[in-house]
Write an enzyme that holds these catalytic residues in place. Structure first.
Site, PDB file in Angstrom:
ATOM      1  N   ASP A  34      13.183   0.048   0.012  1.00 44.71           N
ATOM      2  CA  ASP A  34      12.847  -1.369   0.168  1.00 44.71           C
ATOM      3  C   ASP A  34      11.851  -1.434   1.319  1.00 44.71           C
ATOM      4  O   ASP A  34      12.199  -1.129   2.466  1.00 44.71           O
ATOM      5  CB  ASP A  34      14.109  -2.177   0.475  1.00 44.71           C
ATOM      6  N   VAL A  35      10.628  -1.825   1.020  1.00 43.61           N
ATOM      7  CA  VAL A  35       9.575  -1.740   2.040  1.00 43.61           C
ATOM      8  C   VAL A  35       9.800  -2.678   3.219  1.00 43.61           C
ATOM      9  O   VAL A  35       9.122  -2.552   4.239  1.00 43.61           O
ATOM     10  CB  VAL A  35       8.169  -1.976   1.438  1.00 43.61           C
ATOM     11  N   VAL A  93      -4.795  -6.815 -13.763  1.00 44.21           N
ATOM     12  CA  VAL A  93      -4.338  -5.529 -14.295  1.00 44.21           C
ATOM     13  C   VAL A  93      -3.130  -5.824 -15.181  1.00 44.21           C
ATOM     14  O   VAL A  93      -2.255  -6.607 -14.799  1.00 44.21           O
ATOM     15  CB  VAL A  93      -3.929  -4.556 -13.164  1.00 44.21           C
ATOM     16  N   TYR A 141       0.235 -15.567  -1.711  1.00 44.31           N
ATOM     17  CA  TYR A 141      -0.277 -14.271  -2.189  1.00 44.31           C
ATOM     18  C   TYR A 141      -1.662 -13.996  -1.604  1.00 44.31           C
ATOM     19  O   TYR A 141      -1.932 -12.888  -1.123  1.00 44.31           O
ATOM     20  CB  TYR A 141      -0.319 -14.290  -3.716  1.00 44.31           C
ATOM     21  N   THR A 145       0.189  -5.643 -16.195  1.00 48.57           N
ATOM     22  CA  THR A 145       1.495  -5.144 -15.748  1.00 48.57           C
ATOM     23  C   THR A 145       2.514  -6.277 -15.890  1.00 48.57           C
ATOM     24  O   THR A 145       2.166  -7.411 -16.215  1.00 48.57           O
ATOM     25  CB  THR A 145       1.487  -4.711 -14.261  1.00 48.57           C
ATOM     26  N   ARG A 156       7.313   1.219 -11.715  1.00 52.93           N
ATOM     27  CA  ARG A 156       6.664   0.747 -12.956  1.00 52.93           C
ATOM     28  C   ARG A 156       5.220   0.356 -12.605  1.00 52.93           C
ATOM     29  O   ARG A 156       4.779   0.486 -11.454  1.00 52.93           O
ATOM     30  CB  ARG A 156       7.409  -0.456 -13.515  1.00 52.93           C
ATOM     31  N   ASN A 169       1.733   0.089  -2.228  1.00 49.75           N
ATOM     32  CA  ASN A 169       1.449  -0.598  -3.492  1.00 49.75           C
ATOM     33  C   ASN A 169       2.456  -1.698  -3.825  1.00 49.75           C
ATOM     34  O   ASN A 169       2.144  -2.617  -4.580  1.00 49.75           O
ATOM     35  CB  ASN A 169       1.434   0.457  -4.618  1.00 49.75           C
TER      36      ASN A 169
HETATM   37  N1  LIG Z   1      -1.215  -6.955 -11.788  1.00 49.66           N
HETATM   38  C1  LIG Z   1      -2.304  -7.463 -11.242  1.00 49.66           C
HETATM   39  O1  LIG Z   1      -3.090  -8.156 -11.909  1.00 49.66           O
HETATM   40  C2  LIG Z   1      -2.627  -7.164  -9.800  1.00 49.66           C
HETATM   41  C3  LIG Z   1      -3.906  -7.451  -9.333  1.00 49.66           C
HETATM   42  C4  LIG Z   1      -4.246  -7.159  -8.015  1.00 49.66           C
HETATM   43  C5  LIG Z   1      -3.319  -6.574  -7.192  1.00 49.66           C
HETATM   44  N2  LIG Z   1      -2.069  -6.296  -7.656  1.00 49.66           N
HETATM   45  C6  LIG Z   1      -1.137  -5.633  -6.733  1.00 49.66           C
HETATM   46  O2  LIG Z   1      -0.851  -4.349  -7.244  1.00 49.66           O
HETATM   47  C7  LIG Z   1       0.422  -3.924  -6.756  1.00 49.66           C
HETATM   48  C8  LIG Z   1       1.272  -3.408  -7.909  1.00 49.66           C
HETATM   49  O3  LIG Z   1       1.609  -4.484  -8.755  1.00 49.66           O
HETATM   50  P1  LIG Z   1       1.794  -4.343 -10.341  1.00 49.66           P
HETATM   51  O4  LIG Z   1       0.695  -5.061 -10.982  1.00 49.66           O
HETATM   52  O5  LIG Z   1       2.021  -2.918 -10.697  1.00 49.66           O
HETATM   53  O6  LIG Z   1       3.115  -5.230 -10.565  1.00 49.66           O
HETATM   54  P2  LIG Z   1       4.648  -4.809 -10.766  1.00 49.66           P
HETATM   55  O7  LIG Z   1       5.417  -6.051 -10.539  1.00 49.66           O
HETATM   56  O8  LIG Z   1       4.807  -4.101 -12.064  1.00 49.66           O
HETATM   57  O9  LIG Z   1       4.908  -3.737  -9.619  1.00 49.66           O
HETATM   58  C9  LIG Z   1       5.272  -4.078  -8.317  1.00 49.66           C
HETATM   59  C10 LIG Z   1       6.374  -3.128  -7.885  1.00 49.66           C
HETATM   60  O10 LIG Z   1       6.719  -3.401  -6.516  1.00 49.66           O
HETATM   61  C11 LIG Z   1       8.125  -3.324  -6.433  1.00 49.66           C
HETATM   62  N3  LIG Z   1       8.657  -4.028  -5.283  1.00 49.66           N
HETATM   63  C12 LIG Z   1       8.817  -5.360  -5.115  1.00 49.66           C
HETATM   64  N4  LIG Z   1       9.418  -5.610  -3.948  1.00 49.66           N
HETATM   65  C13 LIG Z   1       9.660  -4.413  -3.360  1.00 49.66           C
HETATM   66  C14 LIG Z   1      10.253  -4.009  -2.146  1.00 49.66           C
HETATM   67  N5  LIG Z   1      10.762  -4.906  -1.285  1.00 49.66           N
HETATM   68  N6  LIG Z   1      10.302  -2.690  -1.864  1.00 49.66           N
HETATM   69  C15 LIG Z   1       9.808  -1.782  -2.722  1.00 49.66           C
HETATM   70  N7  LIG Z   1       9.244  -2.096  -3.898  1.00 49.66           N
HETATM   71  C16 LIG Z   1       9.170  -3.404  -4.204  1.00 49.66           C
HETATM   72  C17 LIG Z   1       8.608  -3.928  -7.741  1.00 49.66           C
HETATM   73  O11 LIG Z   1       9.969  -3.624  -7.993  1.00 49.66           O
HETATM   74  C18 LIG Z   1       7.645  -3.300  -8.729  1.00 49.66           C
HETATM   75  O12 LIG Z   1       8.091  -2.063  -9.217  1.00 49.66           O
HETATM   76  C19 LIG Z   1       1.018  -5.129  -6.034  1.00 49.66           C
HETATM   77  O13 LIG Z   1       0.797  -5.006  -4.646  1.00 49.66           O
HETATM   78  C20 LIG Z   1       0.209  -6.284  -6.586  1.00 49.66           C
HETATM   79  O14 LIG Z   1       0.191  -7.375  -5.691  1.00 49.66           O
HETATM   80  C21 LIG Z   1      -1.705  -6.583  -8.937  1.00 49.66           C
END
Ligand SMILES: NC(=O)c1ccc[n+]([C@@H]2O[C@H](COP(=O)([O-])OP(=O)(O)OC[C@H]3O[C@@H](n4cnc5c(N)ncnc54)[C@H](O)[C@@H]3O)[C@@H](O)[C@H]2O)c1
Length: 245
Positions: free
Chosen positions: A64-65, A189, A156, A191, A17, A91
């Site tokens: 699972d990373v 972002v 974080y 999400t 997602r 990601n």
């Molecule tokens: N949303 C924001 O504002 C924002 C800003 C900067 C950075 N980020 C980073 O962007 C990346 C994507 O986040 P997002 O915004 O799409 O949020 P999100 O929560 O929609 O997506 C994160 C995804 O990582 C998966 N995940 C969690 N633990 C996991 C594991 N152990 N193994 C595999 N997958 C796993 C989740 O199931 C999810 O699908 C993340 O690294 C987040 O820290 C997000």
């Protein structure tokens, strides 16, 4: 028309997602054969199936990373199904809010395991495969919170800052392998990660909004593609101006 990633195979974690799904779409639109991995298997399968229904080459597998076994299986799947691996996008990420004095060791360890150790294991698993293809590109998704502090986000921030210097270290160690390693530092972002956060970083963002995930995917595509062949060991900030002041 030729795609910017024709013939390339890309593995994207957290692809069920959010931004990972958007990156999967964008890279596949440019001709990449994409494998997404996540722990949300139902969402991951559904997202990949929806993209395939649009004619895009996206497959999902459980990854699972934090699991070295899952990483080995994912890289093996890329080799068996598509002949190898050219691009890794680390990601997957999780977040929680605890003031520093209230940060609990189990929360800290769980977050570091996904955001930091997950990326380390990913690079360790992918680099031999990228090397076997004569090079490749790794994109680590950090954050503005890897470059600046944020109240309540000590774990974080630590994890995303670690990714910045892990990126530089990997770039130094593998430049001679023709493997480029870069980080992307998104601001807010839209999400699921921040859907319950209220305005979050928006009031501090000069552009006055969160990004659409696709606005980050363009930078991931640039770093994954041959448009960035002399770019390595650095980070690109995609934040609507958050860090400009
Ligand atoms: N949303 C924001 O504002 C924002 C800003 C900067 C950075 N980020 C980073 O962007 C990346 C994507 O986040 P997002 O915004 O799409 O949020 P999100 O929560 O929609 O997506 C994160 C995804 O990582 C998966 N995940 C969690 N633990 C996991 C594991 N152990 N193994 C595999 N997958 C796993 C989740 O199931 C999810 O699908 C993340 O690294 C987040 O820290 C997000």
């Amino acid at each position: 028309m030729a795609g910017r990633l024709d013939g390339k195979v890309a593995l994207i974690t957290g692809g069920a997602r959010g931004q990972g799904a958007s990156h999967a779409r964008r890279l596949a639109e440019e001709g990449a054969r994409v494998i997404t991995g996540d722990v949300l298997d139902d969402d991951g399968e559904a997202t990949a199936a929806a993209l395939r229904a649009e004619g895009l080459g996206v497959d999902y597998l459980h990854l699972d990373v934090t699991s070295p076994q899952d990483w080995a299986a994912a890289v093996a799947a890329a080799a068996e199904r598509f002949g190898g691996l050219d691009v890794l996008v680390n990601n997957a990420g999780i977040i929680h809010v605890n003031p520093l004095l209230e940060e609990r060791l189990e929360d800290w360890n769980a977050l570091i395991a996904v955001n930091v150790t997950g990326a380390l294991l990913g690079m360790q698993a992918a680099i031999p495969a990228l090397r076997a293809r004569g090079g490749g590109s790794i994109v680590n998704i950090s954050s503005i919170f890897g470059l600046a502090g944020a109240s309540g986000y000590v774990a974080y921030c630590a994890s995303k800052a670690a990714l910045v210097t892990m990126t530089k270290t990997a770039a130094l160690e593998h430049a001679a392998d023709r493997i480029r390693v870069n980080a992307v530092c998104p601001g807010g972002v839209r999400t699921a990660m921040n859907e319950n956060e209220g305005t979050g970083v928006v009031p501090l963002t000069p552009m006055g909004r969160r990004a659409d995930a696709r606005e980050v995917s363009g930078t991931v595509l640039f770093l994954a593609s041959d448009d960035s062949t002399f770019v390595t060991g650095t980070e690109i900030v995609v934040d609507g101006g958050y860090l400009a002041r």
